[in-house]
Design a protein around this motif. Structure first.
Motif, PDB file in Angstrom:
ATOM      1  N   GLU A 103       0.810  -1.225   0.000  1.00  0.00           N
ATOM      2  CA  GLU A 103       0.000   0.000   0.000  1.00  0.00           C
ATOM      3  C   GLU A 103       0.841   1.273   0.000  1.00  0.00           C
ATOM      4  N   SER A 104       2.085   1.168   0.405  1.00  0.00           N
ATOM      5  CA  SER A 104       2.960   2.345   0.392  1.00  0.00           C
ATOM      6  C   SER A 104       3.902   2.354  -0.813  1.00  0.00           C
ATOM      7  N   SER A 105       3.766   1.362  -1.682  1.00  0.00           N
ATOM      8  CA  SER A 105       4.663   1.257  -2.836  1.00  0.00           C
ATOM      9  C   SER A 105       4.291   2.263  -3.921  1.00  0.00           C
ATOM     10  N   PRO A 106       5.257   2.677  -4.735  1.00  0.00           N
ATOM     11  CA  PRO A 106       4.955   3.585  -5.853  1.00  0.00           C
ATOM     12  C   PRO A 106       3.924   2.999  -6.819  1.00  0.00           C
ATOM     13  N   GLN A 107       3.974   1.683  -7.024  1.00  0.00           N
ATOM     14  CA  GLN A 107       3.029   1.054  -7.953  1.00  0.00           C
ATOM     15  C   GLN A 107       1.589   1.186  -7.455  1.00  0.00           C
ATOM     16  N   TYR A 108       1.389   0.901  -6.174  1.00  0.00           N
ATOM     17  CA  TYR A 108       0.036   0.996  -5.603  1.00  0.00           C
ATOM     18  C   TYR A 108      -0.451   2.438  -5.621  1.00  0.00           C
ATOM     19  N   LEU A 109       0.421   3.351  -5.262  1.00  0.00           N
ATOM     20  CA  LEU A 109       0.041   4.764  -5.228  1.00  0.00           C
ATOM     21  C   LEU A 109      -0.265   5.284  -6.633  1.00  0.00           C
ATOM     22  N   THR A 110       0.458   4.786  -7.624  1.00  0.00           N
ATOM     23  CA  THR A 110       0.184   5.178  -9.011  1.00  0.00           C
ATOM     24  C   THR A 110      -1.193   4.689  -9.444  1.00  0.00           C
ATOM     25  N   LEU A 111      -1.513   3.442  -9.110  1.00  0.00           N
ATOM     26  CA  LEU A 111      -2.811   2.879  -9.492  1.00  0.00           C
ATOM     27  C   LEU A 111      -3.962   3.578  -8.771  1.00  0.00           C
ATOM     28  N   THR A 112      -3.793   3.864  -7.492  1.00  0.00           N
ATOM     29  CA  THR A 112      -4.870   4.536  -6.761  1.00  0.00           C
ATOM     30  C   THR A 112      -5.052   5.970  -7.252  1.00  0.00           C
ATOM     31  N   SER A 113      -3.962   6.613  -7.604  1.00  0.00           N
ATOM     32  CA  SER A 113      -4.066   7.959  -8.165  1.00  0.00           C
ATOM     33  C   SER A 113      -4.855   7.926  -9.466  1.00  0.00           C
ATOM     34  N   TYR A 114      -4.607   6.896 -10.256  1.00  0.00           N
ATOM     35  CA  TYR A 114      -5.316   6.735 -11.531  1.00  0.00           C
ATOM     36  C   TYR A 114      -6.805   6.468 -11.307  1.00  0.00           C
ATOM     37  N   THR A 115      -7.126   5.576 -10.392  1.00  0.00           N
ATOM     38  CA  THR A 115      -8.536   5.246 -10.160  1.00  0.00           C
ATOM     39  C   THR A 115      -9.293   6.399  -9.509  1.00  0.00           C
ATOM     40  N   ASN A 128      -0.086   9.514 -18.351  1.00  0.00           N
ATOM     41  CA  ASN A 128       0.836   9.674 -17.224  1.00  0.00           C
ATOM     42  C   ASN A 128       0.990   8.376 -16.438  1.00  0.00           C
ATOM     43  N   THR A 129      -0.117   7.667 -16.279  1.00  0.00           N
ATOM     44  CA  THR A 129      -0.077   6.412 -15.526  1.00  0.00           C
ATOM     45  C   THR A 129       0.758   5.371 -16.258  1.00  0.00           C
ATOM     46  N   LEU A 130       0.544   5.241 -17.560  1.00  0.00           N
ATOM     47  CA  LEU A 130       1.324   4.288 -18.348  1.00  0.00           C
ATOM     48  C   LEU A 130       2.807   4.638 -18.330  1.00  0.00           C
ATOM     49  N   THR A 131       3.095   5.911 -18.463  1.00  0.00           N
ATOM     50  CA  THR A 131       4.492   6.350 -18.445  1.00  0.00           C
ATOM     51  C   THR A 131       5.148   6.018 -17.113  1.00  0.00           C
ATOM     52  N   THR A 132       4.438   6.288 -16.031  1.00  0.00           N
ATOM     53  CA  THR A 132       4.978   6.018 -14.697  1.00  0.00           C
ATOM     54  C   THR A 132       5.198   4.528 -14.476  1.00  0.00           C
ATOM     55  N   LEU A 154       3.906  -4.655  -8.515  1.00  0.00           N
ATOM     56  CA  LEU A 154       2.871  -4.099  -9.386  1.00  0.00           C
ATOM     57  C   LEU A 154       1.626  -4.976  -9.398  1.00  0.00           C
ATOM     58  N   TRP A 155       1.808  -6.269  -9.627  1.00  0.00           N
ATOM     59  CA  TRP A 155       0.639  -7.155  -9.741  1.00  0.00           C
ATOM     60  C   TRP A 155      -0.039  -7.365  -8.390  1.00  0.00           C
ATOM     61  N   LEU A 170      -5.791  -3.869  -4.793  1.00  0.00           N
ATOM     62  CA  LEU A 170      -6.684  -2.742  -5.056  1.00  0.00           C
ATOM     63  C   LEU A 170      -8.050  -3.211  -5.545  1.00  0.00           C
ATOM     64  N   VAL A 171      -8.081  -4.135  -6.502  1.00  0.00           N
ATOM     65  CA  VAL A 171      -9.382  -4.579  -7.028  1.00  0.00           C
ATOM     66  C   VAL A 171     -10.146  -5.401  -5.997  1.00  0.00           C
ATOM     67  N   SER A 172      -9.421  -6.106  -5.128  1.00  0.00           N
ATOM     68  CA  SER A 172     -10.096  -6.886  -4.085  1.00  0.00           C
ATOM     69  C   SER A 172     -10.812  -5.982  -3.089  1.00  0.00           C
TER      70      SER A 172
END
Length: 292
Positions: free
Chosen positions: A9-21, A29-33, A54-55, A61-63
């Protein structure tokens, strides 16, 4: 020390996905990141660690996202757009130069295969509440019934998206087997339907509600899998099923009808189960009406 869930939950990947959603970041921007962390010089071990985070971020997140939320569709389409990303030709990311690809698992790395995603989906799928109530795909996270339904809603959305014209016809990843694994819980003797776990009933219903058209097309096409991956449930082992079929569709339809009757007879039938099963029963009739 943080749990694995807290670390995700504190990882850049999770934060990127939550920012996108949360509509704080665009597709571009999300794809680039997400893709910029893997370059031609990235070591294999670094790629593996990055993809694991990432996965797991995506699946966590989806769960935790309500099954009917449009966020599932948003993330599904993001994944399919990620599949079109290439380090060699990424004009929509503003890249024009041809770049060498990093080597991963003894081959050139390519986002088009969504590398390792299915491995993590399969791993998470081992922890359904009915079979692993105290086990967990991540330290600090154990599936509730609702979270299990949410995860399957996302997989159903991925299946629908990958089999429609919204995405390229050559999408290489097939998630429809998870539909069979979920719906197989309905393939029991009629007298055993009243012993099914609520999570199994809801999950089967959600698959139909979300991906009914695609599942029915697979049934009409008699889509099969190798070996016993798609075998029938305990009440239909003798059928020798190896995949989707209209006969199997009818079994699921009948099971939903029986479950609805059983729930209605209870003094306090579970409202969410009744609602979802009714939805599934209605859409199955609608989808199959053309063959009547």
């Amino acid at each position: 020390m943080p749990t694995a869930k807290q670390s995700i939950e504190s990882s850049p990947q999770y934060l990127t996905l939550t920012s996108y959603t949360n509509f704080l970041s665009t597709d571009l921007n999300t794809l680039t990141t997400l893709t910029s962390s893997i370059t031609p010089t990235t070591p294999t071990t670094t790629i593996s660690t990055y993809l694991e985070t990432l996965w797991n971020s995506l699946l966590l997140l989806v769960s935790q996202t309500e099954w009917s939320s449009l966020t599932h569709q948003k993330l599904s389409l993001l994944l399919h757009r990620l599949q079109t990303h290439s380090s060699e030709s990424s004009s929509y990311l503003g890249k024009t130069e041809v770049e060498p690809l990093p080597i991963y698992n003894d081959t050139e790395f390519s986002w088009s295969q969504l590398p390792d995603l299915n491995i993590y989906i399969r791993d998470w799928y081992n922890f359904s509440p009915p079979f692993s109530p105290s086990s967990t795909p991540l330290q600090g996270f154990t599936f509730s019934n609702q979270e299990w339904v949410n995860l399957n809603a996302f997989l159903a959305t991925l299946t629908r998206t990958s089999l429609t014209s919204e995405t390229p016809n050559n999408t290489p990843t097939d998630y429809s087997l998870y539909a069979l694994w979920s719906l197989r819980s309905l393939e029991v003797e009629t007298e055993s339907l009243n012993t099914l776990d609520p999570a199994d009933i809801q999950t089967a219903a959600v698959w139909i509600v979300i991906a009914k058209t695609e599942i029915y097309k697979l049934c009409k096409a008699n889509t099969e899998y190798e070996g016993n991956l798609a075998r029938g449930g305990d009440g239909f082992r003798e059928k020798g099923w190896k995949g989707f079929s209209v006969e199997r569709w009818r079994v699921w339809e009948d099971a939903f009808g029986e479950i609805l009757e059983l729930e209605s007879e209870k003094e306090e039938g579970e409202v969410e189960i009744i609602r979802l099963v009714k939805q599934a029963e209605v859409v199955m009739r609608m989808v199959g009406a053309g063959d009547s």
